[in-house]
Enzyme design. Structure first.
Site, mmCIF file in Angstrom:
data_model
loop_
_atom_site.group_PDB
_atom_site.id
_atom_site.type_symbol
_atom_site.label_atom_id
_atom_site.label_comp_id
_atom_site.label_asym_id
_atom_site.label_seq_id
_atom_site.Cartn_x
_atom_site.Cartn_y
_atom_site.Cartn_z
ATOM 1 N N ARG A 173 2.409 2.717 -18.753
ATOM 2 C CA ARG A 173 2.738 3.661 -19.319
ATOM 3 C C ARG A 173 2.752 4.468 -20.338
ATOM 4 N NH1 ARG A 173 7.732 3.395 -16.045
ATOM 5 N NH2 ARG A 173 8.728 4.482 -17.588
ATOM 6 N N ALA B 135 0.257 -1.063 0.063
ATOM 7 C CA ALA B 135 0.104 -0.088 0.227
ATOM 8 C C ALA B 135 0.948 1.246 0.075
ATOM 9 C CB ALA B 135 -0.848 0.168 1.153
ATOM 10 N N CYS C 287 -12.133 10.732 -19.622
ATOM 11 C CA CYS C 287 -12.854 12.118 -18.861
ATOM 12 C C CYS C 287 -13.187 13.107 -19.226
ATOM 13 C CB CYS C 287 -11.043 11.424 -17.839
ATOM 14 S SG CYS C 287 -11.664 10.142 -17.226
ATOM 15 N N LYS D 5 -0.213 12.675 -9.093
ATOM 16 C CA LYS D 5 1.521 12.938 -9.773
ATOM 17 C C LYS D 5 1.788 13.238 -10.999
ATOM 18 C CE LYS D 5 5.030 10.368 -8.025
ATOM 19 N NZ LYS D 5 5.904 9.050 -8.017
ATOM 20 N N HIS E 52 -6.339 18.134 -15.144
ATOM 21 C CA HIS E 52 -7.492 16.534 -14.824
ATOM 22 C C HIS E 52 -6.572 15.936 -14.426
ATOM 23 C CE1 HIS E 52 -9.282 12.926 -15.398
ATOM 24 N NE2 HIS E 52 -8.714 12.231 -16.501
ATOM 25 N N GLU F 217 -18.323 8.064 -19.111
ATOM 26 C CA GLU F 217 -18.325 6.807 -19.402
ATOM 27 C C GLU F 217 -18.983 6.206 -18.916
ATOM 28 O OE1 GLU F 217 -13.229 7.452 -19.298
ATOM 29 O OE2 GLU F 217 -13.693 5.647 -18.634
ATOM 30 N N SER G 119 -8.921 10.274 -22.654
ATOM 31 C CA SER G 119 -8.487 9.257 -23.077
ATOM 32 C C SER G 119 -8.917 9.453 -24.540
ATOM 33 C CB SER G 119 -8.567 8.386 -22.428
ATOM 34 O OG SER G 119 -7.371 8.208 -21.229
#
Lengths: 344, 129
Positions: free
Chosen positions: A199, A30, A113, A239, A234, A81, A296
């Site tokens: 990735r 975690a 999104c 990160k 978004h 979506e 996307s």
């Protein structure tokens, strides 16, 4: 003639599941996941909630705060979506629940999104052209994720609704979109869960589109990062938006207020606009906000928005952060029941 | 079943009730005729505010098959601000409910006709914190 956000409303289901609880089931670390994604927990819908119920609740708050006659709404677009029906528009359910009548333009939108911001652009066009008085644009999702997939730590539920019209509390100065055919994340017909390129969702997808849209908008307007008081991007995890802000020259201070993802996860079509709503909750007249969504497939919609004096008399409670900070924690078994993943 | 639900959508999606202008009474579900004024009734359809308080409640432990996922759930007798009383599911922890508790309307799913049938939506109540 100023056109922009006349009112807004938001909805975040009260249930939460912690990253530790999901990691416990799948034997993962975690701490490593929290460090990697910057997400600590995510929102989970109740068993009787879906994109239609979230859309209606967010839209009702927007209509209530605007204090307008719902019959003056001339367009409803719901971007998601996770529409409850594959064929039968969520927008029809929203229109009926709000008492809009039958005299309105409407469709469900789907662009991963960014379908909520696409709806905002359509409403801006309608209002500017004089075809309607008010347009309602909603972005909401109860996003799907395959049990055990990395997406399970982030795929959350929530939504925001914006009434677009004249005499706004926040004027949309300019909008710009960047679109390309990039297969970073998709869901094929009849498949219950989406697939993604791992990735590959980073550099060629999220970062390319968000930076191109933001830069394209700023170039078009002759603005730079320091001209904005706030920015919201978004947020599929914590990160990406932090990194993209840095790439574009924005500071952590500018993005802090709109960064909700560590505490509610990625609400997909709701993600960037819930962050935008959280900024409107505290913004002062004259503040300039950069909003950049990402869908996307892929595309980004960028907006430059300036808060007007009208926001001072606008009801902004309960705030988005009030809703983010509430929460009833559930375990993984209850989560499976809430997400209808138990077959009986 | 389809047309029967469709006809009532307006009154289920929101608390749209009726009001008798002759005797100032409110009704939900809406009535076409005021039971007090009868032929003198002047019925008008109006949306209700959706705030109220719990007069009484029960907790359902033995639920029908389609509501098994939600049990134990609360069904409450709620008095709205205009005096109208409605029976509705109250979405909250059964430990949390109490008589006099303030509640507000919420748009939720009632159920669905299996995986390929239609989805039924309507008004339930939630705590008004």
């Amino acid at each position: 003639m100023k056109v922009g956000v006349v009112s807004y409303g938001t909805y975040i289901p009260i249930y939460r599941i912690k990253v530790e609880e999901i990691a416990r089931i799948w034997g993962e670390n975690a701490e490593a996941i929290k460090g990697g994604l910057g997400i600590y927990q995510k929102s989970v819908p109740d068993v009787d909630e879906d994109t239609a119920t979230i859309s209606v609740e967010a839209a009702r708050e927007a209509v209530y705060r605007a204090n307008i006659n719902p019959k003056d709404i001339g367009a409803i677009y719901v971007g998601s979506e996770s529409h409850p029906y594959a064929v039968k528009p969520t927008a029809t359910i929203v229109g009926e629940a709000l008492g809009v009548g039958n005299d309105f333009f409407s469709a469900d939108l789907e662009f991963a999104c960014k379908a909520g911001t696409a709806g905002m652009q359509m409403c801006i066009g309608f209002v500017r052209s004089g075809m309607i008085k008010y347009g309602l644009a909603i972005g909401a999702d109860t996003s799907q994720s395959k049990p055990g997939d990395a997406l399970e730590y982030s795929a959350a539920a929530g939504g925001a609704a914006f009434i677009i019209g004249k005499n706004p509390i926040a004027e949309v100065e300019e909008t710009y979109s960047f679109t390309s055919d990039t297969p970073d994340f998709w869901r094929r017909e009849l498949q219950p869960y989406p697939s993604h390129g791992g990735r590959f969702t980073g550099l060629p997808a999220y970062f390319r589109h968000v930076t191109s849209a933001a830069q394209g908008l700023m170039d078009k307007m002759g603005l730079k990062a320091s001209d904005f008081d706030y920015a919201v991007f978004h947020q599929p995890n914590a990160k990406f938006p932090v990194r993209v802000a840095k790439m574009l020259g924005f500071t952590n201070e500018q993005i802090k207020q709109g960064l909700l993802v560590p505490y509610i996860g990625n609400t997909y079509s709701g993600a960037s606009i819930l962050g935008f709503a959280a900024i409107l909750d505290v913004a002062k007249p004259g503040d300039r906000i950069l909003l950049v969504s990402f869908g996307s497939g892929a595309g980004s919609d960028a907006f430059s928005i300036v808060v007007t004096d009208a926001i001072e008399n606008f009801e902004r409670n309960p705030t988005v952060w009030d809703k983010v900070n509430q929460g009833v924690f559930i375990d993984y078994g209850e989560y499976l029941k809430h997400r209808d993943k138990i077959r009986m | 079943m389809l047309p029967r639900f469709w006809r009532k959508i307006k009154y289920r999606y929101d608390l749209v009730g009726s009001y008798c202008e002759n005797c100032q009474s409110f009704f939900y579900p809406p009535r076409n005729l005021c039971p007090h004024c009868r032929r003198r009734s002047k019925i008008k359809e109006i949306p209700f505010d959706g705030k109220g308080r719990v007069l009484s409640y029960t907790v359902v432990h033995d639920a029908p098959e389609e509501y098994k996922e939600e049990k134990p759930y609360v069904v409450a007798l709620i008095e709205l601000e205009n005096g109208v009383r409605v029976i509705s599911q109250l979405v909250c922890d059964p430990e949390e409910v109490e008589i006099g508790m303030e509640v507000k309307k919420a748009f939720r799913k009632y159920g669905e006709d299996g995986n390929s049938g239609i989805i039924y939506y309507g008004t339930k109540f939630v705590p008004d914190n």
